[in-house]
Design a protein around this motif. Structure first.
Motif, PDB file in Angstrom:
ATOM      1  N   LEU A 254       4.784  18.007 -13.289  1.00 44.10           N
ATOM      2  CA  LEU A 254       5.881  18.642 -13.817  1.00 44.10           C
ATOM      3  C   LEU A 254       5.622  18.735 -15.483  1.00 44.10           C
ATOM      4  CD1 LEU A 254       8.859  19.765 -13.584  1.00 44.10           C
ATOM      5  CD2 LEU A 254       9.440  16.974 -13.818  1.00 44.10           C
ATOM      6  N   ARG A 255       5.125  17.931 -16.187  1.00 45.84           N
ATOM      7  CA  ARG A 255       4.799  17.975 -17.557  1.00 45.84           C
ATOM      8  C   ARG A 255       3.858  19.020 -17.987  1.00 45.84           C
ATOM      9  NH1 ARG A 255       3.797  11.634 -19.412  1.00 45.84           N
ATOM     10  NH2 ARG A 255       5.969  10.700 -19.082  1.00 45.84           N
ATOM     11  N   ILE A 256       2.702  19.186 -16.955  1.00 47.25           N
ATOM     12  CA  ILE A 256       1.666  20.387 -17.331  1.00 47.25           C
ATOM     13  C   ILE A 256       2.409  21.955 -17.122  1.00 47.25           C
ATOM     14  CG2 ILE A 256      -0.354  21.499 -16.205  1.00 47.25           C
ATOM     15  CD1 ILE A 256      -1.223  18.718 -15.531  1.00 47.25           C
ATOM     16  N   LYS A 257       3.428  21.671 -16.144  1.00 46.50           N
ATOM     17  CA  LYS A 257       4.164  23.143 -15.917  1.00 46.50           C
ATOM     18  C   LYS A 257       5.028  23.288 -17.103  1.00 46.50           C
ATOM     19  CE  LYS A 257       4.053  23.056 -10.771  1.00 46.50           C
ATOM     20  NZ  LYS A 257       4.878  22.895  -9.576  1.00 46.50           N
ATOM     21  N   PHE A 258       5.572  22.130 -17.525  1.00 43.68           N
ATOM     22  CA  PHE A 258       6.618  22.668 -18.988  1.00 43.68           C
ATOM     23  C   PHE A 258       5.905  22.800 -20.054  1.00 43.68           C
ATOM     24  CE2 PHE A 258       8.908  20.602 -22.577  1.00 43.68           C
ATOM     25  CZ  PHE A 258       9.965  21.293 -22.109  1.00 43.68           C
ATOM     26  N   ASN A 259       4.725  22.126 -20.236  1.00 42.30           N
ATOM     27  CA  ASN A 259       3.643  22.562 -21.324  1.00 42.30           C
ATOM     28  C   ASN A 259       3.276  23.927 -21.334  1.00 42.30           C
ATOM     29  OD1 ASN A 259       4.100  20.053 -22.522  1.00 42.30           O
ATOM     30  ND2 ASN A 259       2.424  19.014 -21.551  1.00 42.30           N
ATOM     31  N   ASN A 260       2.924  24.327 -19.921  1.00 43.01           N
ATOM     32  CA  ASN A 260       2.534  25.491 -19.776  1.00 43.01           C
ATOM     33  C   ASN A 260       3.565  26.756 -20.149  1.00 43.01           C
ATOM     34  OD1 ASN A 260      -0.226  24.831 -19.250  1.00 43.01           O
ATOM     35  ND2 ASN A 260       0.434  24.554 -17.082  1.00 43.01           N
ATOM     36  N   ALA A 261       4.785  26.308 -19.582  1.00 40.04           N
ATOM     37  CA  ALA A 261       5.843  27.066 -19.724  1.00 40.04           C
ATOM     38  C   ALA A 261       6.232  27.283 -21.283  1.00 40.04           C
ATOM     39  CB  ALA A 261       7.065  26.682 -18.906  1.00 40.04           C
ATOM     40  N   THR A 262       6.296  26.034 -21.908  1.00 43.19           N
ATOM     41  CA  THR A 262       6.354  26.162 -23.316  1.00 43.19           C
ATOM     42  C   THR A 262       5.456  27.091 -24.020  1.00 43.19           C
ATOM     43  OG1 THR A 262       7.566  24.150 -23.393  1.00 43.19           O
ATOM     44  CG2 THR A 262       6.788  24.820 -25.375  1.00 43.19           C
TER      45      THR A 262
ATOM     46  N   LYS B 203       3.099  13.827  -9.076  1.00 38.61           N
ATOM     47  CA  LYS B 203       4.439  14.982  -9.492  1.00 38.61           C
ATOM     48  C   LYS B 203       4.661  15.072 -10.998  1.00 38.61           C
ATOM     49  CE  LYS B 203       5.804  14.865  -4.588  1.00 38.61           C
ATOM     50  NZ  LYS B 203       7.024  14.459  -3.699  1.00 38.61           N
ATOM     51  N   GLU B 204       4.866  13.705 -11.711  1.00 38.06           N
ATOM     52  CA  GLU B 204       5.438  13.835 -13.052  1.00 38.06           C
ATOM     53  C   GLU B 204       4.489  14.437 -13.815  1.00 38.06           C
ATOM     54  OE1 GLU B 204       6.904  10.609 -16.233  1.00 38.06           O
ATOM     55  OE2 GLU B 204       6.269   9.812 -14.196  1.00 38.06           O
ATOM     56  N   ILE B 205       3.180  14.239 -13.746  1.00 36.95           N
ATOM     57  CA  ILE B 205       2.155  14.873 -14.353  1.00 36.95           C
ATOM     58  C   ILE B 205       2.061  16.385 -14.244  1.00 36.95           C
ATOM     59  CG2 ILE B 205      -0.445  14.945 -14.655  1.00 36.95           C
ATOM     60  CD1 ILE B 205      -0.511  11.995 -14.143  1.00 36.95           C
TER      61      ILE B 205
ATOM     62  N   SER C 220       0.918  -1.209  -0.114  1.00 36.85           N
ATOM     63  CA  SER C 220      -0.151   0.178   0.126  1.00 36.85           C
ATOM     64  C   SER C 220       0.850   1.399   0.000  1.00 36.85           C
ATOM     65  CB  SER C 220      -0.967   0.086   1.126  1.00 36.85           C
ATOM     66  OG  SER C 220      -1.677   1.239   1.246  1.00 36.85           O
ATOM     67  N   MET C 221       1.882   1.163   0.928  1.00 38.66           N
ATOM     68  CA  MET C 221       2.908   2.296   0.969  1.00 38.66           C
ATOM     69  C   MET C 221       3.445   2.607  -0.464  1.00 38.66           C
ATOM     70  SD  MET C 221       4.543   1.911   4.630  1.00 38.66           S
ATOM     71  CE  MET C 221       5.799   3.115   4.395  1.00 38.66           C
ATOM     72  N   ILE C 222       3.927   1.439  -1.203  1.00 42.66           N
ATOM     73  CA  ILE C 222       4.566   1.526  -2.432  1.00 42.66           C
ATOM     74  C   ILE C 222       3.644   2.175  -3.252  1.00 42.66           C
ATOM     75  CG2 ILE C 222       5.823   0.130  -4.356  1.00 42.66           C
ATOM     76  CD1 ILE C 222       6.875  -1.380  -2.178  1.00 42.66           C
ATOM     77  N   ARG C 223       2.520   1.663  -3.553  1.00 37.08           N
ATOM     78  CA  ARG C 223       1.407   2.074  -4.249  1.00 37.08           C
ATOM     79  C   ARG C 223       1.009   3.747  -4.245  1.00 37.08           C
ATOM     80  NH1 ARG C 223      -2.326  -3.139  -3.374  1.00 37.08           N
ATOM     81  NH2 ARG C 223      -1.337  -4.504  -4.825  1.00 37.08           N
ATOM     82  N   GLY C 224       1.072   3.960  -2.828  1.00 35.10           N
ATOM     83  CA  GLY C 224       0.972   5.553  -2.697  1.00 35.10           C
ATOM     84  C   GLY C 224       1.909   6.473  -3.298  1.00 35.10           C
ATOM     85  N   TRP C 225       3.190   5.624  -2.841  1.00 33.55           N
ATOM     86  CA  TRP C 225       4.829   6.402  -3.440  1.00 33.55           C
ATOM     87  C   TRP C 225       4.584   6.400  -5.005  1.00 33.55           C
ATOM     88  CZ3 TRP C 225       8.862   4.856  -6.327  1.00 33.55           C
ATOM     89  CH2 TRP C 225       9.817   5.773  -6.440  1.00 33.55           C
ATOM     90  N   LEU C 226       4.268   5.443  -5.597  1.00 34.15           N
ATOM     91  CA  LEU C 226       4.061   5.403  -7.048  1.00 34.15           C
ATOM     92  C   LEU C 226       3.074   6.502  -7.389  1.00 34.15           C
ATOM     93  CD1 LEU C 226       4.475   1.567  -7.857  1.00 34.15           C
ATOM     94  CD2 LEU C 226       6.164   3.439  -8.241  1.00 34.15           C
ATOM     95  N   GLN C 227       1.851   6.321  -6.905  1.00 35.84           N
ATOM     96  CA  GLN C 227       0.809   7.352  -7.388  1.00 35.84           C
ATOM     97  C   GLN C 227       1.348   8.796  -7.100  1.00 35.84           C
ATOM     98  OE1 GLN C 227      -2.169   6.850  -8.982  1.00 35.84           O
ATOM     99  NE2 GLN C 227      -1.750   4.749  -9.057  1.00 35.84           N
ATOM    100  N   THR C 228       1.894   9.070  -5.898  1.00 34.42           N
ATOM    101  CA  THR C 228       2.712  10.432  -5.700  1.00 34.42           C
ATOM    102  C   THR C 228       3.357  10.830  -6.700  1.00 34.42           C
ATOM    103  OG1 THR C 228       1.896  10.194  -3.347  1.00 34.42           O
ATOM    104  CG2 THR C 228       3.626  12.003  -3.819  1.00 34.42           C
ATOM    105  N   SER C 229       4.536   9.702  -7.176  1.00 36.04           N
ATOM    106  CA  SER C 229       5.294  10.235  -8.189  1.00 36.04           C
ATOM    107  C   SER C 229       4.895  10.384  -9.386  1.00 36.04           C
ATOM    108  CB  SER C 229       6.483   8.992  -8.269  1.00 36.04           C
ATOM    109  OG  SER C 229       6.969   8.843  -6.909  1.00 36.04           O
ATOM    110  N   ARG C 230       3.802   9.531  -9.928  1.00 36.40           N
ATOM    111  CA  ARG C 230       3.086   9.653 -11.091  1.00 36.40           C
ATOM    112  C   ARG C 230       2.485  11.045 -11.233  1.00 36.40           C
ATOM    113  NH1 ARG C 230       3.027   8.638 -16.439  1.00 36.40           N
ATOM    114  NH2 ARG C 230       0.986   8.945 -17.221  1.00 36.40           N
TER     115      ARG C 230
END
Length: 211
Positions: free
Chosen positions: A141-149, A137-139, A125-135
């Motif tokens: 980051l992509r949204i921020k990068f696309n917005n900056a572009t 954060k990655e999304i 459960s902790m690993i799944r939560g960490w993976l979801q959090t990482s995912r």
């Protein structure tokens, strides 16, 4: 005169009666409309109150049922634990220490296995939560990068258009200034030519007059 007066009076009373009847009918219609609106409002309020009450009742019943189930499970676990303990006590009285050790090892193994399974589930459960959090954060980051572009692209487009507009207005101003200068110069040349021509004509006339 009397017939005219009576006719006017009857006509006035008839008009007054018609107006009174119209006023009464309008008042009755307005009252009926108001009662109908109040009835609709009461019906809608009653429907909303019933809906809220059903939702609250359902949630309350679910909460009570859940707490009751948890209490029953806790009670059953306590009873089963007590029963198990009593059975072990009775078993220890009737059997040898070796049998007691065997039962204790079996119970300990089951308990350790249960705790191990619980630990594995918790880690998963902790690993799944960490993976979801990482995912997530990655999304982000992509949204921020696309917005900056997109912002950079829009800024470059705006800057290019602004520079083009300023350059165009500057060129138009320079062209207008040059046209003004050329027009002034042309006007001065025309004035000078006119003055020279007039002076020539005057000199010619003077010579002719003098002669």
């Amino acid at each position: 005169q009397w017939r005219s007066y009576k006719t006017q009076t009857d006509y006035a009373f008839a008009i007054w009666g018609v107006i009174s009847i119209q006023s009464m009918i309008r008042g009755w219609l307005q009252t009926s409309r108001y009662k109908e609106i109040l009835l609709r409002i009461k019906f809608n309020n009653a429907t909303m109150i019933q809906s809220r009450w059903r939702s609250f009742k359902t949630q309350t019943e679910y909460t009570h049922a859940k707490s009751g189930a948890i209490s029953i499970q806790s009670l059953m676990r306590g009873c089963l634990g007590t029963r198990r303990y009593q059975e072990i006590q009775l078993y220890t009285k009737n059997k040898k220490a070796t049998v007691i050790q065997s039962q204790w090892r079996s119970y300990k193994t089951q308990t350790d296995y249960a705790f191990a399974i619980w630990g594995v589930i918790s880690i998963q459960s902790m690993i799944r939560g960490w993976l979801q959090t990482s995912r997530y954060k990655e999304i982000l980051l992509r949204i921020k990068f696309n917005n900056a572009t997109m912002i950079q692209s829009r800024w470059r487009s705006f800057k290019t258009q602004t520079e083009y507009t300023h350059a165009k207005s500057g060129a138009i101003s320079i062209q207008s200034l040059m046209r003004g200068c050329l027009g002034t110069r042309r006007y001065q040349e025309i004035q000078l030519y006119t003055k020279n021509k007039k002076a020539t004509v005057i000199q010619s006339q003077w010579r002719s007059y003098k002669t």
